[in-house]
Design a protein around this motif. Structure first.
Motif, mmCIF file in Angstrom:
data_model
loop_
_atom_site.group_PDB
_atom_site.id
_atom_site.type_symbol
_atom_site.label_atom_id
_atom_site.label_comp_id
_atom_site.label_asym_id
_atom_site.label_seq_id
_atom_site.Cartn_x
_atom_site.Cartn_y
_atom_site.Cartn_z
ATOM 1 N N PRO A 1 0.801 -1.232 0.000
ATOM 2 C CA PRO A 1 0.000 0.000 0.000
ATOM 3 C C PRO A 1 0.831 1.277 0.000
ATOM 4 C CG PRO A 1 -0.908 -1.570 1.551
ATOM 5 C CD PRO A 1 0.386 -2.148 1.062
ATOM 6 N N ALA A 2 1.963 1.280 0.691
ATOM 7 C CA ALA A 2 2.791 2.501 0.736
ATOM 8 C C ALA A 2 3.383 2.794 -0.637
ATOM 9 C CB ALA A 2 3.887 2.355 1.774
ATOM 10 N N GLY A 3 3.885 1.768 -1.291
ATOM 11 C CA GLY A 3 4.461 1.968 -2.621
ATOM 12 C C GLY A 3 3.410 2.375 -3.631
ATOM 13 N N CYS A 4 2.228 1.795 -3.512
ATOM 14 C CA CYS A 4 1.138 2.150 -4.418
ATOM 15 C C CYS A 4 0.696 3.591 -4.180
ATOM 16 C CB CYS A 4 -0.026 1.194 -4.210
ATOM 17 S SG CYS A 4 -1.313 1.358 -5.441
ATOM 18 N N GLY A 5 0.642 4.000 -2.922
ATOM 19 C CA GLY A 5 0.272 5.378 -2.599
ATOM 20 C C GLY A 5 1.283 6.372 -3.131
ATOM 21 N N MET A 6 2.570 6.033 -3.020
ATOM 22 C CA MET A 6 3.609 6.927 -3.552
ATOM 23 C C MET A 6 3.513 7.025 -5.066
ATOM 24 S SD MET A 6 6.935 6.117 -1.213
ATOM 25 C CE MET A 6 7.980 7.067 -2.283
#
Length: 121
Positions: free
Chosen positions: A57-62
Motif C-alpha cells: 500500500p505505501a508503494g502504491c500510494g507513492m
C-alpha cells in the motif's frame, strides 16, 4: 525511473504546447489547444486511475502521488497558457505585438504560482 526523470520528457512536451497556446494570434489555436490538452489530461487521469495496485500500500500510494503531481503539472501549464492567451488579448487587444504576449506568457504562471502558494500554505 525517478520522478525527475519522468518529469523531463513531460516538460519538454508541455513547453512547446504552452508557447503555442499562449502566444498564438488566431483565436482558434488556443481554444483547440486547450480542448486537446484537457482531453489528454483526462485520458491520462483515467488511464492511471484504472491501473490495479500490485505492490504494498505505501508503494502504491507513492506511485499514485507521483502520477497526481505529473497530472497537476500538466493542468497548471494548460491553465497558465489559457489565462495568458486571455490576458494579452484583454490587455493589449487582438493585434498585440510580441512584447505584451511574452509578458503575459511570463507573468501568468508566476501569478498563478503565487496564488497557489497563498492558498495552500
Amino acid at each position: 525511473m525517478s520522478f525527475v526523470e519522468a518529469l523531463i520528457p513531460f516538460a519538454l512536451i508541455l513547453l512547446p504546447g504552452f508557447a503555442v497556446i499562449s502566444l498564438a494570434r488566431p483565436l482558434w489555436v488556443p481554444v483547440a489547444g486547450v480542448i486537446l490538452g484537457a482531453g489528454l489530461m483526462t485520458a491520462l487521469a483515467l488511464g492511471t486511475m484504472g491501473q490495479p495496485c500490485n505492490s504494498d500500500p505505501a508503494g502504491c500510494g507513492m506511485a499514485r502521488g507521483f502520477e497526481a503531481l505529473i497530472l497537476m503539472l500538466g493542468v497548471f501549464v494548460l491553465l497558465s497558457a489559457a489565462l495568458a492567451a486571455i490576458a494579452w488579448r484583454l490587455a493589449a487587444g487582438r493585434e498585440a505585438g510580441i512584447g505584451p504576449r511574452l509578458l503575459a506568457m511570463i507573468l501568468t504562471p508566476l501569478a498563478l504560482a503565487a496564488l497557489a502558494a497563498v492558498i495552500f500554505l
